[in-house]
Motif scaffolding. Structure first.
Motif, PDB file in Angstrom:
ATOM      1  N   ASN A 598       1.764  -4.176 -29.523  1.00  0.00           N
ATOM      2  CA  ASN A 598       0.355  -4.933 -29.841  1.00  0.00           C
ATOM      3  C   ASN A 598      -0.564  -4.591 -28.811  1.00  0.00           C
ATOM      4  OD1 ASN A 598      -1.872  -6.738 -30.319  1.00  0.00           O
ATOM      5  ND2 ASN A 598      -0.783  -8.333 -30.826  1.00  0.00           N
ATOM      6  N   LYS A 599      -1.395  -3.682 -29.070  1.00  0.00           N
ATOM      7  CA  LYS A 599      -2.194  -3.363 -27.984  1.00  0.00           C
ATOM      8  C   LYS A 599      -3.115  -4.033 -27.300  1.00  0.00           C
ATOM      9  CE  LYS A 599      -5.511   0.945 -27.034  1.00  0.00           C
ATOM     10  NZ  LYS A 599      -6.057   2.054 -27.519  1.00  0.00           N
ATOM     11  N   ASN A 600      -3.829  -4.799 -27.863  1.00  0.00           N
ATOM     12  CA  ASN A 600      -4.611  -5.917 -27.544  1.00  0.00           C
ATOM     13  C   ASN A 600      -4.139  -7.054 -26.513  1.00  0.00           C
ATOM     14  OD1 ASN A 600      -7.010  -4.700 -28.778  1.00  0.00           O
ATOM     15  ND2 ASN A 600      -6.633  -5.725 -30.550  1.00  0.00           N
ATOM     16  N   SER A 601      -2.739  -7.422 -27.233  1.00  0.00           N
ATOM     17  CA  SER A 601      -2.137  -8.492 -26.375  1.00  0.00           C
ATOM     18  C   SER A 601      -1.563  -7.769 -25.216  1.00  0.00           C
ATOM     19  CB  SER A 601      -0.893  -8.950 -27.224  1.00  0.00           C
ATOM     20  OG  SER A 601      -1.410  -9.564 -28.328  1.00  0.00           O
ATOM     21  N   TYR A 602      -1.376  -6.690 -25.143  1.00  0.00           N
ATOM     22  CA  TYR A 602      -0.588  -5.798 -24.003  1.00  0.00           C
ATOM     23  C   TYR A 602      -1.847  -5.821 -22.799  1.00  0.00           C
ATOM     24  CZ  TYR A 602       1.302  -2.300 -20.640  1.00  0.00           C
ATOM     25  OH  TYR A 602       1.678  -1.919 -19.858  1.00  0.00           O
ATOM     26  N   MET A 603      -3.015  -5.427 -23.532  1.00  0.00           N
ATOM     27  CA  MET A 603      -4.089  -5.279 -22.417  1.00  0.00           C
ATOM     28  C   MET A 603      -4.368  -6.451 -21.859  1.00  0.00           C
ATOM     29  SD  MET A 603      -6.575  -2.546 -24.596  1.00  0.00           S
ATOM     30  CE  MET A 603      -7.858  -2.475 -23.378  1.00  0.00           C
ATOM     31  N   LYS A 604      -4.457  -7.757 -22.510  1.00  0.00           N
ATOM     32  CA  LYS A 604      -5.068  -9.105 -22.239  1.00  0.00           C
ATOM     33  C   LYS A 604      -3.568  -9.435 -21.048  1.00  0.00           C
ATOM     34  CE  LYS A 604      -7.311 -10.740 -26.129  1.00  0.00           C
ATOM     35  NZ  LYS A 604      -7.290 -11.881 -27.062  1.00  0.00           N
ATOM     36  N   LEU A 605      -2.691  -8.993 -21.314  1.00  0.00           N
ATOM     37  CA  LEU A 605      -1.494  -9.525 -20.550  1.00  0.00           C
ATOM     38  C   LEU A 605      -1.655  -8.870 -19.196  1.00  0.00           C
ATOM     39  CD1 LEU A 605       1.040 -10.993 -19.892  1.00  0.00           C
ATOM     40  CD2 LEU A 605       2.429  -9.169 -21.012  1.00  0.00           C
ATOM     41  N   CYS A 606      -2.112  -7.510 -19.210  1.00  0.00           N
ATOM     42  CA  CYS A 606      -2.107  -6.829 -17.980  1.00  0.00           C
ATOM     43  C   CYS A 606      -3.385  -7.221 -17.035  1.00  0.00           C
ATOM     44  CB  CYS A 606      -2.356  -5.236 -18.255  1.00  0.00           C
ATOM     45  SG  CYS A 606      -0.827  -4.433 -18.937  1.00  0.00           S
ATOM     46  N   LEU A 607      -4.574  -7.550 -17.971  1.00  0.00           N
ATOM     47  CA  LEU A 607      -5.649  -8.256 -17.346  1.00  0.00           C
ATOM     48  C   LEU A 607      -5.376  -9.477 -16.564  1.00  0.00           C
ATOM     49  CD1 LEU A 607      -8.485  -7.236 -19.602  1.00  0.00           C
ATOM     50  CD2 LEU A 607      -8.196  -6.090 -17.438  1.00  0.00           C
ATOM     51  N   GLN A 608      -4.531 -10.294 -17.353  1.00  0.00           N
ATOM     52  CA  GLN A 608      -4.179 -11.547 -16.598  1.00  0.00           C
ATOM     53  C   GLN A 608      -3.498 -11.575 -15.415  1.00  0.00           C
ATOM     54  OE1 GLN A 608      -5.261 -14.656 -17.905  1.00  0.00           O
ATOM     55  NE2 GLN A 608      -4.398 -15.499 -16.073  1.00  0.00           N
ATOM     56  N   GLN A 609      -2.401 -10.541 -15.365  1.00  0.00           N
ATOM     57  CA  GLN A 609      -1.710 -10.271 -14.259  1.00  0.00           C
ATOM     58  C   GLN A 609      -2.438  -9.585 -12.945  1.00  0.00           C
ATOM     59  OE1 GLN A 609       1.518  -7.357 -15.758  1.00  0.00           O
ATOM     60  NE2 GLN A 609       2.522  -8.947 -16.634  1.00  0.00           N
TER      61      GLN A 609
END
Length: 614
Positions: A598-609
């Motif tokens: 899930n590309k969007n979820s992965y990007m959000k997770l990276c931004l959150q980290q």
């Protein structure tokens, strides 16, 4: 009973000479009977042959009695003459002073020219002013107490060697001691304590021939007006004072040097005792040690360090004066070494003396030293200070070793590091190496670069050098040929290393390229290099090296064990990784696919980290 002549004078004679009677040169053999002359005051019997004093006891008013030049052997017959003031008995045969007890008023007593051997029985003559004992057989002067009025004492032409009790004569002014056997001032020193003495004579005595005679007498007897019948001038007194001060300074210096000399002997003995204990010998200082150090330098030392209180020279210590003996009682007993510079010789006694080489020696003192003597010091300890010796005393040419435990030829190798040695003296005492037949030849061989001149006082000849080379030349060749090059280079000094490398570099060249002179020089250098391989390692240094090698081995062993253990752990981890890696790789790929599915979820997770990390 012998018959005595009876003296009778005419009335005219009695009137003319009422109080005196002269019977000299009358060839009398006995004293005549004198009747009716009780009033006589002067009686003269000179130049007769009278053998005994008698027949005058009735002359109780007699004041003057002259019996000079007779043959009287004993003083007698005078007990009733209590008024007698002058008694002249010179030139008789009297052997003993006696029977004067009642003559307490005696003023003059003349006994010269007799055979009297001692002064006695005169202490009661408190009014006696003049006593003449010249030309007798006296050997000493004493028993003068009680003669409080004595002003003149004549003792010429006797055999007197010493004088006592003269300082107890409060009125004595003139003392005549000419022509006796007095040789030292100490034998008449009591005269210095006499405050009344003004005239004295010593001419004809051995003491009068001494150069110090007049100055010493005048300095110690300041009250003198005449010496040897000559008036004492103020200039003579002044000169006597100057000379006396110099003599006193010389005496003090002599006393100081005697103390230092004895201090040196005591210290050497203490060092010897300590050495004996170290060598596990039975100390026998009283019988053996005296001779052990008796040949040490006897000159007065200019520099001393250390002391002890056990005398190594009892025969000389016994002759010390009381002042020196009392001074020696204050010496220290703790120091056990001695350093002595005596002229051009530096003498070291005891191992503690080696520390003196660290001192700042003056250039003049160090330059004067040409001989260095070691006594009661282990040779291995000496080896350690040889470099210092070479630096501190560059002119040292003669080495002496006594009681230094030189036990093997190899020890002589250590002397090669010195700058120069012309003479070598090895005392047999405490150095067993001299019992080896060939030890001198080995020294000449090993120290050939010094061109040594004497060994133990014997001149070194060219034949000795040739014999030394024949005996030990092969030894050096074998020693150098068996050593690897790296080991040989480590032994040699910097200069020798260059010479050795030069030899190695020229080995491969053709013989025709090098002239004959170079060949000779290379041969000489090679010989010196061969000898340099014959070195000496002290026991302490050898033991230190062994300990050092053991420590290095231990360290290397532990280091290798750690390396092996670490390599083993790495290998085990590597093997475990090889087994786990395939499964780990599958899981890593699977996790990565799941995360980015899930590309969007992965990007959000990276931004959150990233946000959380800030």
């Amino acid at each position: 009973m012998p018959s005595f002549p009876i003296l009778q004078r005419s009335s005219e004679e009695k009137i003319l000479y009422s109080d005196r009677l002269t019977l000299e040169r009358q060839k009398l053999t006995v004293c005549p009977i004198i009747d009716g002359e009780e009033h006589l005051r002067l009686l003269n019997f000179q130049h007769n042959f009278i053998t005994r004093i008698q027949n005058i006891s009735n002359l109780q008013r007699l004041i003057f009695l002259d019996l000079y030049d007779n043959q009287i052997e004993e003083i007698s017959g005078l007990s009733t003459l209590r008024s007698l003031r002058v008694l002249l008995l010179g030139k008789n045969r009297i052997k003993k002073i006696s029977n004067l007890e009642n003559l307490k008023s005696l003023d003059v007593l003349d006994l010269h020219g007799n055979q009297i051997t001692r002064i006695e029985n005169v202490s009661h003559l408190c009014d006696l002013r003049v006593l003449n004992l010249a030309r007798n057989l006296l050997s000493h002067v004493d028993n003068l107490n009680g003669l409080d009025s004595l002003t003149e004492l004549n003792l010429r032409h006797n055999q007197i060697t010493f004088v006592r009790d003269v300082d107890n004569l409060p009125s004595l002014q003139r003392l005549f001691l000419s022509f006796n056997n007095i040789s030292t001032f100490e034998s008449v020193c009591c005269l210095a304590d006499s405050s009344s003495l003004s005239d004295i004579t010593f001419d004809g005595n051995p003491i009068a021939q001494e150069s110090w005679y007049k100055h010493t007498i005048l300095q110690n007897m300041m009250q003198l007006r005449q010496l040897d019948m000559k008036r004492v001038t103020e200039e003579e007194r002044r000169m006597a004072s100057v000379v006396a001060k110099k003599e006193e300074e010389k005496k003090r210096e002599s006393h100081k040097q005697s103390l230092l000399k004895e201090k040196k002997r005591l210290t050497i003995n203490n060092v010897a005792r300590k050495w004996d204990l170290q060598q596990h010998r039975t100390p026998n200082i009283a019988t053996n040690q005296d001779t052990k150090v008796s040949d040490s330098p006897s000159q007065d030392p200019s520099q001393l360090h250390g002391s002890a209180v056990v005398s190594a020279f009892p025969e000389e210590t016994g002759s010390l004066d009381s002042g020196l003996t009392s001074a020696l009682q204050g010496l220290s007993v703790t120091d056990t070494h001695l350093v002595e510079v005596d002229g051009d010789t530096l003498s070291l006694y005891g191992s503690g003396a080696l520390e003196s080489l660290d001192r700042n020696w003056s250039v003049q003192t160090a330059g004067m030293v040409t001989t260095v003597s070691f006594t009661f010091i282990e040779f291995d300890e000496i080896v350690q200070v040889l470099p210092k010796l070479k630096m501190k005393f560059p002119n040292s040419l003669h080495l002496k070793f006594k009681e230094t435990n030189l036990v093997m030829l190899q020890q002589f190798n250590a002397l090669a590091q010195l700058r120069r040695v012309d003479q070598l003296t090895i005392d047999p005492q405490g150095n067993p190496v001299v019992n080896f037949t060939l030890w001198k030849y080995y020294v000449l061989f090993r120290l050939s670069h010094f061109s040594m001149q004497k060994i133990n006082g014997t001149e070194v000849t060219q034949n000795d050098m040739i014999m030394a080379e024949r005996l030990f030349g092969i030894l050096a060749h074998v020693a150098s040929s068996e050593l690897p090059q790296y080991r040989l280079i480590s032994i040699l000094g910097d200069a020798r290393k260059k010479q050795f490398r030069y030899l190695l570099e020229t080995k491969g060249k053709k013989p025709g390229l090098v002239n004959e002179d170079n060949n000779d020089s290379k041969r000489l250098v090679g010989e010196n290099t061969n000898r340099a391989t014959l070195n000496y390692t002290t026991r302490d240094f050898y033991n230190e090296r062994l300990e050092e090698i053991k420590e290095k081995k231990k360290f290397c062993k532990m280091y290798m064990e750690d390396l092996v253990k670490e390599a083993t752990d790495i290998n085990m981890k590597n093997e475990a990784l090889q087994k786990l890696w395939p499964q780990m790789f599958i899981e890593l790929v699977r996790d990565a696919v799941i995360e980015i599915r899930n590309k969007n979820s992965y990007m959000k997770l990276c931004l959150q980290q990233i946000t959380d990390q800030k």
